[in-house]
Design a protein around this motif. Structure first.
Motif, PDB file in Angstrom:
ATOM      1  N   LEU A 213       0.799  -1.221   0.000  1.00  0.00           N
ATOM      2  CA  LEU A 213       0.000   0.000   0.000  1.00  0.00           C
ATOM      3  C   LEU A 213       0.832   1.271   0.000  1.00  0.00           C
ATOM      4  O   LEU A 213       0.328   2.329  -0.376  1.00  0.00           O
ATOM      5  N   MET A 214       2.076   1.179   0.408  1.00  0.00           N
ATOM      6  CA  MET A 214       2.888   2.382   0.616  1.00  0.00           C
ATOM      7  C   MET A 214       3.266   3.049  -0.713  1.00  0.00           C
ATOM      8  O   MET A 214       3.321   2.412  -1.767  1.00  0.00           O
ATOM      9  N   HIS A 215       3.517   4.342  -0.634  1.00  0.00           N
ATOM     10  CA  HIS A 215       4.061   5.100  -1.762  1.00  0.00           C
ATOM     11  C   HIS A 215       5.577   4.922  -1.737  1.00  0.00           C
ATOM     12  O   HIS A 215       6.221   5.133  -0.705  1.00  0.00           O
ATOM     13  N   SER A 216       6.130   4.519  -2.843  1.00  0.00           N
ATOM     14  CA  SER A 216       7.567   4.237  -2.882  1.00  0.00           C
ATOM     15  C   SER A 216       8.141   4.660  -4.225  1.00  0.00           C
ATOM     16  O   SER A 216       7.416   5.081  -5.137  1.00  0.00           O
ATOM     17  N   GLY A 217       9.461   4.548  -4.362  1.00  0.00           N
ATOM     18  CA  GLY A 217      10.125   4.894  -5.619  1.00  0.00           C
ATOM     19  C   GLY A 217       9.899   6.338  -5.991  1.00  0.00           C
ATOM     20  O   GLY A 217      10.029   7.253  -5.162  1.00  0.00           O
ATOM     21  N   ALA A 218       9.488   6.579  -7.239  1.00  0.00           N
ATOM     22  CA  ALA A 218       9.286   7.944  -7.735  1.00  0.00           C
ATOM     23  C   ALA A 218       8.106   8.635  -7.062  1.00  0.00           C
ATOM     24  O   ALA A 218       8.005   9.872  -7.094  1.00  0.00           O
ATOM     25  N   ALA A 219       7.209   7.857  -6.453  1.00  0.00           N
ATOM     26  CA  ALA A 219       6.040   8.441  -5.790  1.00  0.00           C
ATOM     27  C   ALA A 219       6.325   8.843  -4.350  1.00  0.00           C
ATOM     28  O   ALA A 219       5.459   9.399  -3.678  1.00  0.00           O
ATOM     29  N   LEU A 220       7.531   8.583  -3.876  1.00  0.00           N
ATOM     30  CA  LEU A 220       7.874   8.857  -2.481  1.00  0.00           C
ATOM     31  C   LEU A 220       8.502  10.250  -2.359  1.00  0.00           C
ATOM     32  O   LEU A 220       9.536  10.530  -2.975  1.00  0.00           O
ATOM     33  N   PRO A 221       7.890  11.139  -1.579  1.00  0.00           N
ATOM     34  CA  PRO A 221       8.440  12.494  -1.419  1.00  0.00           C
ATOM     35  C   PRO A 221       9.618  12.496  -0.438  1.00  0.00           C
ATOM     36  O   PRO A 221       9.440  12.287   0.764  1.00  0.00           O
ATOM     37  N   GLU A 231      12.478  23.889  -2.420  1.00  0.00           N
ATOM     38  CA  GLU A 231      12.579  22.494  -2.878  1.00  0.00           C
ATOM     39  C   GLU A 231      11.593  21.603  -2.120  1.00  0.00           C
ATOM     40  O   GLU A 231      10.937  20.732  -2.705  1.00  0.00           O
ATOM     41  N   LEU A 232      11.507  21.822  -0.829  1.00  0.00           N
ATOM     42  CA  LEU A 232      10.632  21.030   0.022  1.00  0.00           C
ATOM     43  C   LEU A 232       9.175  21.176  -0.414  1.00  0.00           C
ATOM     44  O   LEU A 232       8.455  20.190  -0.580  1.00  0.00           O
ATOM     45  N   LEU A 233       8.749  22.422  -0.647  1.00  0.00           N
ATOM     46  CA  LEU A 233       7.376  22.671  -1.073  1.00  0.00           C
ATOM     47  C   LEU A 233       7.100  22.071  -2.445  1.00  0.00           C
ATOM     48  O   LEU A 233       6.007  21.555  -2.696  1.00  0.00           O
ATOM     49  N   ALA A 234       8.096  22.130  -3.309  1.00  0.00           N
ATOM     50  CA  ALA A 234       7.915  21.575  -4.652  1.00  0.00           C
ATOM     51  C   ALA A 234       7.698  20.065  -4.594  1.00  0.00           C
ATOM     52  O   ALA A 234       6.817  19.516  -5.268  1.00  0.00           O
ATOM     53  N   VAL A 235       8.490  19.397  -3.773  1.00  0.00           N
ATOM     54  CA  VAL A 235       8.362  17.938  -3.637  1.00  0.00           C
ATOM     55  C   VAL A 235       7.022  17.578  -3.014  1.00  0.00           C
ATOM     56  O   VAL A 235       6.316  16.656  -3.479  1.00  0.00           O
ATOM     57  N   MET A 236       6.641  18.298  -1.975  1.00  0.00           N
ATOM     58  CA  MET A 236       5.384  17.999  -1.302  1.00  0.00           C
ATOM     59  C   MET A 236       4.186  18.261  -2.210  1.00  0.00           C
ATOM     60  O   MET A 236       3.215  17.487  -2.205  1.00  0.00           O
ATOM     61  N   SER A 237       4.238  19.320  -2.992  1.00  0.00           N
ATOM     62  CA  SER A 237       3.133  19.645  -3.899  1.00  0.00           C
ATOM     63  C   SER A 237       3.022  18.615  -5.014  1.00  0.00           C
ATOM     64  O   SER A 237       1.926  18.234  -5.423  1.00  0.00           O
ATOM     65  N   LEU A 241       1.088  14.253  -0.796  1.00  0.00           N
ATOM     66  CA  LEU A 241       0.843  13.474   0.417  1.00  0.00           C
ATOM     67  C   LEU A 241       0.834  14.348   1.669  1.00  0.00           C
ATOM     68  O   LEU A 241       0.628  13.847   2.775  1.00  0.00           O
ATOM     69  N   GLY A 242       1.080  15.641   1.481  1.00  0.00           N
ATOM     70  CA  GLY A 242       1.065  16.548   2.618  1.00  0.00           C
ATOM     71  C   GLY A 242       2.263  16.412   3.530  1.00  0.00           C
ATOM     72  O   GLY A 242       2.238  16.882   4.663  1.00  0.00           O
ATOM     73  N   ALA A 243       3.318  15.759   3.036  1.00  0.00           N
ATOM     74  CA  ALA A 243       4.499  15.536   3.864  1.00  0.00           C
ATOM     75  C   ALA A 243       5.670  15.153   2.987  1.00  0.00           C
ATOM     76  O   ALA A 243       5.507  14.807   1.809  1.00  0.00           O
ATOM     77  N   LEU A 256      10.839  13.974   9.377  1.00  0.00           N
ATOM     78  CA  LEU A 256       9.626  14.126   8.587  1.00  0.00           C
ATOM     79  C   LEU A 256       9.161  15.572   8.661  1.00  0.00           C
ATOM     80  O   LEU A 256       9.182  16.178   9.729  1.00  0.00           O
ATOM     81  N   VAL A 257       8.761  16.122   7.522  1.00  0.00           N
ATOM     82  CA  VAL A 257       8.181  17.468   7.482  1.00  0.00           C
ATOM     83  C   VAL A 257       6.763  17.342   6.938  1.00  0.00           C
ATOM     84  O   VAL A 257       6.549  16.754   5.872  1.00  0.00           O
ATOM     85  N   VAL A 258       5.797  17.880   7.684  1.00  0.00           N
ATOM     86  CA  VAL A 258       4.414  17.895   7.214  1.00  0.00           C
ATOM     87  C   VAL A 258       3.983  19.329   6.986  1.00  0.00           C
ATOM     88  O   VAL A 258       4.676  20.277   7.384  1.00  0.00           O
ATOM     89  N   ASP A 259       2.835  19.494   6.328  1.00  0.00           N
ATOM     90  CA  ASP A 259       2.338  20.844   6.012  1.00  0.00           C
ATOM     91  C   ASP A 259       2.312  21.734   7.243  1.00  0.00           C
ATOM     92  O   ASP A 259       2.687  22.911   7.197  1.00  0.00           O
ATOM     93  N   GLY A 260       1.873  21.180   8.359  1.00  0.00           N
ATOM     94  CA  GLY A 260       1.741  21.982   9.575  1.00  0.00           C
ATOM     95  C   GLY A 260       3.066  22.529  10.073  1.00  0.00           C
ATOM     96  O   GLY A 260       3.111  23.622  10.653  1.00  0.00           O
TER      97      GLY A 260
END
Length: 332
Positions: A213-221, A231-237, A241-243, A256-260
């Protein structure tokens, strides 16, 4: 076209219904409380006997007691003790062939004189079966015939005429459930074992591996600790996944960095754009092992404060393998 007649409630029923309802609950509770205060001395030996069986347990009964026996057989099976239900009436017409030599047989009868059961007792004996009786009367044919007796007495049935199987079947059901659980615990049956026995539906979903179920590879931020906020915002956007996970060049999870985290940094009016990801990250985020299941992840999330939406997926060495989002758990 005439409309169908609507049955009107009896004028005396409405005010008395709650009282009648409560009386039944009280009577059935009283039967259970009496059993709890004076547990049969045979319980420990019966549990040990069933737990030691290599063949499936036979649960036998007829009528209302037969319905209880069928349910108890299903409970035993789901808790790791193979079991099947045998209708006593059908047993005399060929179904007795399902009972193997030396089987343990759990017999359900309130009166202990049930004709269909008493008729096949000699046949069960001839097969070397070990007989366990859940019986309401100790002075009955069945009570005297079994190897292990669990006495299940009631003062009276819970219905208003004292004849319908109510308190007696509740008592039988409780004893059967308690035996199934005690045997399961004796056999060290686990939650994981239980889920493997329930591959369909909600229970089956809990056995889905997290790695599926996990996001991995190219889908992993992911970002390096030196990454800028841009850079961080670009990857998250891009990953949505909001993180984002902060990792080193070897793939070890650092934080880990989340939106909050970013919003709080903005609200504090600090130099956000000059701040590296390592200064924004949660240094010891909650993680889940790559070999865990969806059920493990759901349990872990429930134990955390509301608002936790993502779980990094790591191995024992701390290497990042993926990220699990709360939506993945709902849709998995």
């Amino acid at each position: 076209m005439n409309s169908p007649a609507v049955m009107q409630p009896h004028p005396l029923a409405a005010p008395a219904a709650s009282k009648w309802f409560a009386e039944v609950i009280a009577a059935e509770r009283s039967a259970l409380e009496r059993l709890e205060r004076a547990l049969p001395e045979t319980i420990a030996a019966t549990v040990a006997l069933i737990a030691a069986q290599e063949r499936p347990l036979t649960c036998l009964g007829v009528g209302k007691s037969g319905l209880v026996a069928a349910k108890v057989a299903a409970t035993f099976s789901s808790l790791g003790t193979p079991s099947f239900f045998l209708n006593a009436a059908e047993a005399a017409h060929g179904d007795l062939g399902a009972v193997q030599e030396g089987n343990a047989v759990l017999l359900f009868s309130n009166s202990g004189t049930t004709e269909e059961i008493c008729r096949i007792l000699p046949l069960l004996r001839a097969r070397g079966c070990v007989l366990i009786g859940i019986v309401g009367r100790v002075d009955s044919t069945l009570a005297r015939a079994v190897d292990h007796l669990i006495h299940a007495p009631i003062e009276r049935e819970a219905d208003h005429i004292g004849m319908a199987p109510t308190a007696s079947t509740i008592l039988q059901m409780a004893i059967g459930d308690a035996l199934a659980v005690a045997v399961s615990r004796t056999r060290a049956f686990t939650r994981e074992d239980f889920l493997r026995h329930h591959p369909a539906g909600l229970l089956g979903r809990q056995m889905i591996p997290v790695r599926n179920l996990m996001h991995s590879g190219a889908a992993l931020p992911t970002v390096l600790p030196s990454a800028s906020v841009a850079e961080l915002l670009a990857v998250m956007s891009h990953r949505r996944l909001g993180a984002a996970c902060v990792v080193d060049h070897a793939g070890l999870l650092l934080g880990l960095v989340v939106d909050g985290d970013i919003r709080r940094h903005f609200q504090a009016r600090q130099d956000v754009y000059g701040t590296p990801a390592c200064a924004l990250m949660q240094a010891r985020p909650l993680v889940i092992d790559v070999d865990a299941t969806l059920g493990d992840a759901q349990l872990l999330m429930r134990e955390q404060p509301a608002g936790l939406l993502v779980l990094p997926v790591t191995d024992a060495a701390g290497r990042l393998h993926g990220m699990l989002h709360a939506n993945d758990m709902l849709n998995g």
